[in-house]
Design an enzyme around this catalytic site. Structure first.
Site, PDB file in Angstrom:
ATOM      1  N   ALA A  36       0.900  -1.522  -0.115  1.00  0.00           N
ATOM      2  CA  ALA A  36      -0.113  -0.786   0.008  1.00  0.00           C
ATOM      3  C   ALA A  36       0.863   1.280  -0.269  1.00  0.00           C
ATOM      4  O   ALA A  36       1.656   1.384   1.121  1.00  0.00           O
ATOM      5  CB  ALA A  36      -0.800   0.281   1.827  1.00  0.00           C
ATOM      6  N   MET A  37       1.031   1.768  -1.369  1.00  0.00           N
ATOM      7  CA  MET A  37       2.029   2.965  -1.892  1.00  0.00           C
ATOM      8  C   MET A  37       1.115   4.238  -1.278  1.00  0.00           C
ATOM      9  O   MET A  37       0.198   4.911  -1.296  1.00  0.00           O
ATOM     10  CB  MET A  37       2.996   2.754  -2.548  1.00  0.00           C
ATOM     11  CG  MET A  37       3.509   1.556  -2.341  1.00  0.00           C
ATOM     12  SD  MET A  37       4.604   1.705  -4.464  1.00  0.00           S
ATOM     13  CE  MET A  37       5.340   2.884  -4.360  1.00  0.00           C
ATOM     14  N   SER A  38       1.296   5.411  -0.108  1.00  0.00           N
ATOM     15  CA  SER A  38       0.933   6.278   0.002  1.00  0.00           C
ATOM     16  C   SER A  38       1.162   8.086  -0.570  1.00  0.00           C
ATOM     17  O   SER A  38       1.430   8.303  -1.422  1.00  0.00           O
ATOM     18  CB  SER A  38       0.446   6.891   1.593  1.00  0.00           C
ATOM     19  OG  SER A  38       2.400   6.809   1.972  1.00  0.00           O
ATOM     20  N   GLY A  39       2.532   7.191  -0.908  1.00  0.00           N
ATOM     21  CA  GLY A  39       3.690   8.289  -1.640  1.00  0.00           C
ATOM     22  C   GLY A  39       4.218   9.239  -0.984  1.00  0.00           C
ATOM     23  O   GLY A  39       5.438   9.401  -1.584  1.00  0.00           O
ATOM     24  N   GLY A  40       4.491   8.794   0.436  1.00  0.00           N
ATOM     25  CA  GLY A  40       5.106   9.039   0.951  1.00  0.00           C
ATOM     26  C   GLY A  40       6.804   7.785   1.046  1.00  0.00           C
ATOM     27  O   GLY A  40       6.695   6.697   0.670  1.00  0.00           O
ATOM     28  N   VAL A  41       7.418   8.630   2.153  1.00  0.00           N
ATOM     29  CA  VAL A  41       8.783   7.837   2.411  1.00  0.00           C
ATOM     30  C   VAL A  41       8.647   6.262   2.499  1.00  0.00           C
ATOM     31  O   VAL A  41       9.447   5.616   2.681  1.00  0.00           O
ATOM     32  CB  VAL A  41       9.769   8.963   2.987  1.00  0.00           C
ATOM     33  CG1 VAL A  41       9.206   9.389   4.274  1.00  0.00           C
ATOM     34  CG2 VAL A  41      10.759   8.301   2.829  1.00  0.00           C
TER      35      VAL A  41
ATOM     36  N   SER B  84       5.564   4.127   3.152  1.00  0.00           N
ATOM     37  CA  SER B  84       5.370   2.971   2.197  1.00  0.00           C
ATOM     38  C   SER B  84       6.483   2.956   1.083  1.00  0.00           C
ATOM     39  O   SER B  84       6.764   2.148   0.258  1.00  0.00           O
ATOM     40  CB  SER B  84       4.071   3.365   2.393  1.00  0.00           C
ATOM     41  OG  SER B  84       3.625   4.459   0.954  1.00  0.00           O
TER      42      SER B  84
ATOM     43  N   CYS C 181     -10.256   4.991   7.349  1.00  0.00           N
ATOM     44  CA  CYS C 181     -10.480   4.969   6.847  1.00  0.00           C
ATOM     45  C   CYS C 181      -9.249   3.775   6.828  1.00  0.00           C
ATOM     46  O   CYS C 181      -8.911   2.219   5.831  1.00  0.00           O
ATOM     47  CB  CYS C 181      -8.542   6.225   6.767  1.00  0.00           C
ATOM     48  SG  CYS C 181      -8.269   5.711   5.172  1.00  0.00           S
TER      49      CYS C 181
ATOM     50  N   GLY D 204       3.145   0.769   5.059  1.00  0.00           N
ATOM     51  CA  GLY D 204       4.720   1.543   6.241  1.00  0.00           C
ATOM     52  C   GLY D 204       4.006   1.761   7.318  1.00  0.00           C
ATOM     53  O   GLY D 204       4.974   2.693   7.342  1.00  0.00           O
TER      54      GLY D 204
ATOM     55  N   CYS E 106      -6.244  13.756   5.184  1.00  0.00           N
ATOM     56  CA  CYS E 106      -5.944  14.268   4.522  1.00  0.00           C
ATOM     57  C   CYS E 106      -6.833  14.938   3.684  1.00  0.00           C
ATOM     58  O   CYS E 106      -6.995  15.627   2.660  1.00  0.00           O
ATOM     59  CB  CYS E 106      -5.421  12.187   3.345  1.00  0.00           C
ATOM     60  SG  CYS E 106      -7.059  11.285   3.701  1.00  0.00           S
TER      61      CYS E 106
END
Length: 381
Positions: free
Chosen positions: A24-29, A31, A118, A142, A215
């Site tokens: 699951a990738m949030s776009g943060g460092v 994950s 969430c 992450g 978010c």
């Protein structure tokens, strides 16, 4: 598969190359490092990012996850490490399962924690189901929390770094979900180690700031979001004391939270006053002295229990509890009143307990998390 097959780093009995992992990738460092780490180890990594709200309006917004910029960053990480990446449109699901309840709870005078909902209703439910549809052997995130194997199966434990621990937001993880989830960062001693790994892998997000806000709440302005979702929610009303005496006017109950002292606009009193309760029906903000905020008895519902024996198998549990993410766990006695309800007695009183917050259960010693539930009645509810 032979019964004596060696376990890989994710605890599964087959080589990494034969193990599919949805990250699951949030776009943060965080994950991004998880995805890169597993890809480097040779796992069959599939990155998935959820579009949770209108990212067109959030492209320039900093400090939140899952916006358009973050989707772009997640895709760049996948390209850098050479694994597939998908973006799933979960806007309707997120709005129905998280945002609408957030608005209703806030309007009812509660203090909701949407990040928990969430995780519970979107990431660890629908996304986890999607991971299984993709025939993944497990799903990795992450989050800073640890999954450890105990005598009765997987257990949830606090992160090694107390400053990064996210257990308060993950108490509703069920045993079935825990068997499928993996948290590769939970054992790290500090966030600095995560950023060092990002630099090692050459990730474009290595220096990206941490997300700070919910978010869908720009700049932490809850009231602005509620006004947009529920027009008319900011109607003015009266600020009254415990005896009903009118002390002033307010600009809408959605602008106030339990325990608030500053910004009430009723100066000149002999002692400071704090918000004790919000009454949306009468549009009243009830205030009183600080000692009136204290409580020892907390009713809790929707309990997710992670203990080895049934929650209601004994009359009481002596554990520690946390009623706010920023406060340390406190000693408590938890008395089940049903399979998923309880009365929690704090051994030392706590200030500002509000309906809508989570009450998370911790072992009296050690790092294990025993689940938790939702506070449905505050001090003066």
């Amino acid at each position: 598969m032979p019964r004596d097959a060696a376990l890989n780093s994710l605890g599964l009995p087959k080589p990494p190359s034969e193990t599919r992992v949805v990250v699951a990738m949030s776009g943060g460092v965080d994950s991004s490092v998880v995805a890169a780490m597993l890809a480097e180890e040779g796992y069959d990594v599939v990155g998935v990012t959820l579009q949770l709200y209108d990212h067109g309006a959030a492209l320039a917004k900093k400090g939140a996850c899952c916006a358009g910029r973050d989707i772009h960053d997640a895709r760049r990480v996948a390209e850098t490490m050479g694994f597939p990446h998908y973006v799933l449109d979960y806007e309707n699901t997120f709005r129905e399962a998280v945002i609408e309840e957030f608005a209703d709870a806030y309007l009812a005078g509660a203090t909701p924690v949407p990040c928990i909902r969430c995780n519970e209703r979107v990431k660890f439910k629908d996304l986890l189901a999607t991971a299984k549809d993709l025939e993944a052997d497990c799903m990795a995130t992450g989050h800073y929390i640890q999954r450890k194997l105990g005598s009765h199966g997987p257990e949830l434990h606090q992160a090694a770094d107390p400053a990064r621990d996210q257990s308060y937001f993950l108490f509703s993880t069920t045993p079935d979900q825990l068997s499928y989830l993996r948290f590769p960062l939970g054992h790290l001693a500090s966030k600095a180690e995560t950023r060092a790994l990002a630099a090692k892998y050459g990730l474009p997000v290595a220096d990206k700031p941490d997300s700070q806000d919910i978010c869908f709440v720009p700049n932490g302005n809850y009231a602005a979001v509620i006004e947009k979702l529920r027009p008319g929610a900011a109607d003015p009303g009266q600020i009254v004391d415990l005896d009903g005496n009118v002390l002033g006017e307010h600009r809408g109950v959605i602008h106030y939270t339990i325990g608030q002292r500053k910004g009430l606009g009723i100066g000149g009193l002999e002692e400071p006053l704090y918000v004790l309760r919000l009454d949306p029906a009468t549009r009243q903000v009830i205030v009183g002295p600080k000692e009136a905020l204290s409580t020892r008895i907390i009713p809790v519902k929707e309990i997710n229990w992670l203990g080895d024996a049934a929650f209601d198998s004994q009359p009481e549990w002596h554990l520690k509890v946390k009623v706010r993410s920023t406060r340390p766990p406190r000693e408590a006695i938890i008395r089940p009143t049903g399979a998923t309800t309880a009365e929690v007695e704090l051994l030392a009183p706590e200030d500002g307990v509000s309906a809508g917050q989570a009450c998370v259960f911790y072992a009296p010693d050690g790092s294990r998390i025993f689940g938790g539930g939702w506070i449905w009645k505050g001090t003066y509810s």
